[in-house]
Write a protein that holds these residues in place. Structure first.
Motif, PDB file in Angstrom:
ATOM      1  N   ILE A  57       0.843  -1.207   0.000  1.00  0.00           N
ATOM      2  CA  ILE A  57       0.000   0.000   0.000  1.00  0.00           C
ATOM      3  C   ILE A  57       0.877   1.256   0.000  1.00  0.00           C
ATOM      4  N   GLY A  58       2.069   1.092  -0.583  1.00  0.00           N
ATOM      5  CA  GLY A  58       2.944   2.229  -0.791  1.00  0.00           C
ATOM      6  C   GLY A  58       3.410   2.870   0.505  1.00  0.00           C
ATOM      7  N   ALA A  59       3.434   4.195   0.500  1.00  0.00           N
ATOM      8  CA  ALA A  59       3.943   4.940   1.649  1.00  0.00           C
ATOM      9  C   ALA A  59       3.066   4.813   2.886  1.00  0.00           C
ATOM     10  N   TYR A  60       1.856   4.266   2.728  1.00  0.00           N
ATOM     11  CA  TYR A  60       0.960   4.106   3.874  1.00  0.00           C
ATOM     12  C   TYR A  60       1.278   2.871   4.711  1.00  0.00           C
ATOM     13  N   GLY A  61       2.135   1.993   4.193  1.00  0.00           N
ATOM     14  CA  GLY A  61       2.410   0.748   4.886  1.00  0.00           C
ATOM     15  C   GLY A  61       3.017   0.937   6.262  1.00  0.00           C
ATOM     16  N   LYS A  62       4.035   1.779   6.349  1.00  0.00           N
ATOM     17  CA  LYS A  62       4.704   1.994   7.636  1.00  0.00           C
ATOM     18  C   LYS A  62       3.729   2.527   8.671  1.00  0.00           C
ATOM     19  N   TRP A  63       2.884   3.460   8.238  1.00  0.00           N
ATOM     20  CA  TRP A  63       1.871   4.017   9.159  1.00  0.00           C
ATOM     21  C   TRP A  63       0.885   2.931   9.592  1.00  0.00           C
ATOM     22  N   ALA A  64       0.370   2.146   8.620  1.00  0.00           N
ATOM     23  CA  ALA A  64      -0.635   1.134   8.940  1.00  0.00           C
ATOM     24  C   ALA A  64      -0.060   0.082   9.882  1.00  0.00           C
ATOM     25  N   ALA A  65       1.173  -0.367   9.596  1.00  0.00           N
ATOM     26  CA  ALA A  65       1.791  -1.363  10.458  1.00  0.00           C
ATOM     27  C   ALA A  65       2.060  -0.804  11.844  1.00  0.00           C
ATOM     28  N   GLY A  66       2.236   0.508  11.925  1.00  0.00           N
ATOM     29  CA  GLY A  66       2.508   1.133  13.209  1.00  0.00           C
ATOM     30  C   GLY A  66       1.297   1.344  14.084  1.00  0.00           C
ATOM     31  N   LEU A  67       0.107   1.096  13.558  1.00  0.00           N
ATOM     32  CA  LEU A  67      -1.108   1.279  14.365  1.00  0.00           C
ATOM     33  C   LEU A  67      -1.122   0.348  15.562  1.00  0.00           C
ATOM     34  N   THR A  68      -0.599  -0.848  15.376  1.00  0.00           N
ATOM     35  CA  THR A  68      -0.441  -1.754  16.514  1.00  0.00           C
ATOM     36  C   THR A  68       0.977  -1.687  17.067  1.00  0.00           C
ATOM     37  N   GLY A  69       1.911  -1.198  16.236  1.00  0.00           N
ATOM     38  CA  GLY A  69       3.277  -1.006  16.696  1.00  0.00           C
ATOM     39  C   GLY A  69       3.917  -2.292  17.188  1.00  0.00           C
ATOM     40  N   ASP A  70       4.812  -2.141  18.134  1.00  0.00           N
ATOM     41  CA  ASP A  70       5.491  -3.304  18.705  1.00  0.00           C
ATOM     42  C   ASP A  70       4.814  -3.806  19.973  1.00  0.00           C
ATOM     43  N   LYS A  71       3.715  -3.183  20.346  1.00  0.00           N
ATOM     44  CA  LYS A  71       3.035  -3.609  21.562  1.00  0.00           C
ATOM     45  C   LYS A  71       2.300  -4.923  21.330  1.00  0.00           C
TER      46      LYS A  71
END
Length: 432
Positions: A57-71
């Motif tokens: 999903i392009g540049a949105y991937g890092k943001w989307a994956a970060g919604l749950t983060g490492d928690k």
């Protein structure tokens, strides 16, 4: 590598839970046209990036994956506050059932034995049962000929494969005559074996049923409205290979419509799978020739996904073997949703359980995961992450020896070596 993995799994339906549509069209909701096969393959490979700075999903991937983060997810058994496995399992399963929105599909269906016969050392029964909706479910039951008393049972799940015209026939043989498409399917993904037959020969009662919406449960063209959605197809000459190929492509392109309709109806595709698979398990466990204290389930790819949900939720499954369907939600977010069917996803659940933790709900019951190191459907890093998660869950449950994960060279498959390891695992836990 098997004709370049059958032209990169035909680029229209990765086996099991592969590209759930013609190329990328189902992912983006529009039909993408390519001038030639090389252009299509280049586009597909571009979409399947594993680069840490890119995503599907392009540049949105890092943001989307970060919604749950490492928690850790809210209901992860790995969290320190969960110390009582029984209490945790009860609460986590309750939430999973809510997220799946499992439909009520009635009580025990009436099972009809349509035909009985012997083949290849096995007693075979062709069964059917009617659920409250759709055509009757057709199923195959296999067990050793002249078997006496109760035998352990196996609920065998067929794969997806981008092939909705077939269901039980993907993993069974009931005569020396196979449809040419199924002969090729078994050659490509099961090393020329019908694995349901093979495990039955080892002393099991094996039940294989058509999943929703495959084979007997598939969407018929004549039932689809408006007529423009049928793309000129009908239900005539159903066993013709060209007809089957066209209907399989149509069914793949139709997945986003089915998924949106199910969500609009207040349920989920995995919820429907579970409801129907649970009925099959009810039927298997009701048989007088089945030892209900020793029942397992197994499947490749789409069957592996169904193993995750069934094995994670129903303790009648004393031993589960998931083949070719194990990764993390992060892998789907960043890398592999483009490769997978709409049948996989459960809204909001990633906030509460990572994907392997669904299967981990069965801890400490015996569980095996079989991965192919060059599997096109997952990144190896995230397969290993899922393995670490399940290892941690089973370790905390005090049952380290009840979990095993194996890795095999090659692409997406359930070959002879993998089958032998799976069947030995069943023998260890269901025949002891």
């Amino acid at each position: 590598m098997k004709n370049k993995r059958r032209d990169f799994l035909k680029l229209t339906g990765m086996t099991g839970l592969g590209l759930a549509t013609g190329g990328l069209s189902n992912v983006f909701g529009a039909t993408l046209n390519y001038s030639n096969a090389m252009e299509k393959e280049s586009a597909l490979k571009t979409a399947m990036v594993d680069d840490k700075t890119s995503s599907v999903i392009g540049a949105y991937g890092k943001w989307a994956a970060g919604l749950t983060g490492d928690k850790l997810p809210a209901l992860s058994f790995r969290k320190k506050e969960f110390t009582n496995i029984d209490a945790w399992r009860k609460d986590a399963r309750k939430r999973l059932a809510e997220r799946l929105a499992i439909p009520d599909i009635g009580g025990m269906p009436n099972v009809i034995v349509k035909k009985q016969y012997a083949y290849d050392g096995l007693h075979i029964e062709e069964l059917s049962w009617q659920l409250p909706y759709g055509a009757a479910t057709e199923a195959i039951l296999l067990k050793p000929m002249n078997a006496k008393g109760k035998l352990p049972g196996i609920l065998a799940f067929h794969d997806h494969g981008g092939v909705k015209y077939f269901g039980t026939r993907k993993i069974t043989r009931t005569s020396d005559v196979l449809h040419p498409l199924m002969a090729q399917h078994q050659k490509d993904y099961y090393e020329d074996l019908a694995w349901a037959n093979e495990v039955a020969k080892r002393g099991y009662v094996v039940l294989v049923s058509d999943a929703f919406p495959f084979a007997s449960r598939r969407v018929l063209m004549n039932d689809v409205a408006p007529e423009t959605l049928r793309h000129g197809l009908n239900d005539d000459d159903p066993e013709n290979s060209e007809h089957i190929e066209a209907c399989n492509k149509w069914a793949s392109d139709h997945e986003h419509i089915m998924s949106k309709s199910l969500l609009s109806a207040g349920t989920t595709w995995p919820g429907v799978f579970f409801a129907e698979d649970k009925k099959a398990l009810d039927i298997l466990c009701s048989r007088p020739d089945v030892d209900v204290k020793n029942v397992g389930c197994c499947g490749l790819s789409g069957g592996g996904m169904r193993t995750v949900f069934m094995g994670g939720q129903d303790d009648r499954i004393k031993c589960a073997v998931c083949v070719g369907f194990m990764t993390t939600w992060k892998d789907f977010v960043l890398n592999k949703s483009v490769n997978h069917t709409w049948m996989t996803y459960v809204p909001l659940l990633p906030n509460e359980l990572d994907f392997p933790e669904i299967l981990g709900l069965r801890a400490p019951l015996p569980t095996m995961v079989l991965n192919d190191t060059e599997d096109e459907l997952y990144t190896l890093d995230e397969m290993k992450s899922a393995d670490r998660i399940l290892t941690e869950v089973y370790s905390k449950a005090g049952a380290t020896d009840h979990y095993k994960c194996n890795y095999y060279p090659g692409p997406h498959k359930f070959d002879k070596k993998m089958q032998a390891d799976a069947f030995n695992w069943f023998d260890k836990w269901l025949k002891g």
